[in-house]
Design a protein around this motif. Structure first.
Motif: not given
Length: 420
Positions: A1-4, A11-17, A27-33
């Motif tokens: 899921m995190s890779a997707l 690709r500029g799509i707004a994502v929230r997890g 934590e990786t996702l948060v670091r990436r914004g």
């Protein structure tokens, strides 16, 4: 899921997890914004909600999303939608070896300066579970759980093996094989493991195998369980490959990656360079530290065949005794493959069995860790990190090796008992 999530974010799509607990992935996702909520109480404002097969249908957030009329998309459906945006798709399926083989392919395409994006189910030690260097090729794992891989259509379908697993989804071997055959038909070309008695019957464009197939290995030799061999294409020697990762089973993964890359148009030389640059995947025979001076190796093995392969590799590099710690993953798998689990675990001396990681399942004593231990008189049951620590400390010798196996939370448990 995190890779997707990372792919969509790029690709500029707004994502929230959202996840139950914090992890390296969140934590990786948060670091990436990418914002990530920990827990299940947050209201969902987005129009679409993507969820994994591991999420219960009565999950509070999923239930709230249904009531609010949100569009619900499974992870498998999203992966299929993403794959359809690429002109060339390589999908890697099989009960074992998907992550290592997909990572090897990513390294091959990287070495050849190809325009590719990879989606990996584990963490490649060099670039994690996602890397994007262009949008001609999409290289992805194709999971058989709940027939998820049937959402993928593309150029090449690679089948590593067809061993029975996910017995909560497939009632028998016939259903498993039917699913793999459908998966193969949904791509333009299929590559199969010629050493697998069922896979080789699936119509294919190319095959690989240690013993038979279009792509084979010869002159195999080992240096401390790191293998080198010659790749043959229909009896013609092509290149010599020296692997940086442990285990004879990695020879098979390398042959599969070689076959897929060749069919995609890569040269033998760039395949050699790519595979030889592959340094491994997290939780795949990974040394994570030491316990009282003894090395601790973790592996994701949670199927009897994977346990057997990891144990054989450990035995070949250990001067003393391999101290095996295993955590069963799901009650159905343990219950339905009980005799195979008993057979391979009996190979170890006084194996330690940690409490079952239930994942998505309700308790079933027939597939519990305690029931498994009852079938192996020399096995020891533990249900806490402290119990594990004590049991290991009582038995460990200076030339021993601790091998920790399982796909659940045993990885973090093992890390918690390490010596500094």
């Amino acid at each position: 899921m995190s890779a997707l999530a990372l792919l969509l974010h790029d690709r500029g799509i707004a994502v929230r997890g959202s996840d139950r607990v914090s992890s390296d992935f969140t934590e990786t996702l948060v670091r990436r914004g990418i914002p990530v909520h920990i827990g299940e109480s947050e209201e969902i404002f987005e129009e679409a909600v993507v969820y994994t097969g591991a999420v219960d249908h009565d999950n509070p957030q999923l239930t709230a999303a249904k009531r609010a009329g949100k569009r619900l998309i499974t992870r498998a459906e999203l992966l299929g939608l993403v794959a359809n945006t690429f002109p060339r798709v390589l999908s890697v399926a099989g009960c074992h070896g998907k992550t290592s083989t997909t990572s090897m392919l990513a390294h091959v395409f990287d070495s050849g300066n190809r325009r590719y994006t990879c989606h990996i189910g584990g963490e490649d030690l060099n670039f994690g579970n996602y890397k994007s260097m262009g949008e001609e090729f999409f290289i992805t794992e194709a999971c058989e759980f709940q027939r998820s891989f049937l959402s993928l259509h593309g150029e090449i379908a690679l089948i590593l093996n067809t061993d029975r697993d996910h017995t909560d989804c497939y009632t028998d071997e016939k259903e498993v094989l039917e699913a793999y055959a459908l998966f193969a038909l949904q791509s333009e070309k299929a590559i199969v493991n010629a050493d697998d008695r069922y896979a080789r019957k699936i119509p294919h464009a190319l095959s690989f195998g240690r013993c038979s197939g279009d792509i084979t290995a010869g002159r195999i030799c080992s240096d401390g369980e790191k293998y080198r061999f010659t790749v043959f294409e229909k009896s013609t020697p092509m290149v010599d490959i020296r692997l940086k990762v442990y285990g004879e089973f990695q020879v098979q993964n390398a042959l599969a990656a070689y076959a897929a890359a060749r069919l995609a148009g890569c040269s033998a030389a760039e395949i050699k360079q790519g595979i030889e640059s592959f340094e491994g995947v997290g939780r795949r025979f990974e040394k994570i530290g030491e316990f009282t001076g003894v090395p601790v190796i973790c592996d994701y093995a949670h199927h009897p065949k994977e346990i057997e392969a990891a144990l054989k590799t450990a035995e070949r590099i250990c001067r003393g005794t391999v101290r095996l710690v295993f955590q069963p993953h799901t009650y159905t798998r343990t219950r339905d493959l009980m005799s195979d689990f008993v057979r391979v675990l009996k190979r170890a001396e006084n194996p330690i069995i940690y409490k079952t990681y239930a994942a998505r399942e309700e308790f079933d004593h027939r597939g519990s860790a305690y029931t498994l231990v009852s079938r192996i008189p020399e096995a020891i049951y533990v249900q806490s990190p402290e119990q594990m620590r004590r049991r290991l400390a009582d038995r460990i010798g200076k030339d021993d090796l601790i091998l920790v196996l399982g796909a659940g939370d045993i990885y973090s448990v093992a890390k918690s008992i390490l010596s500094v």
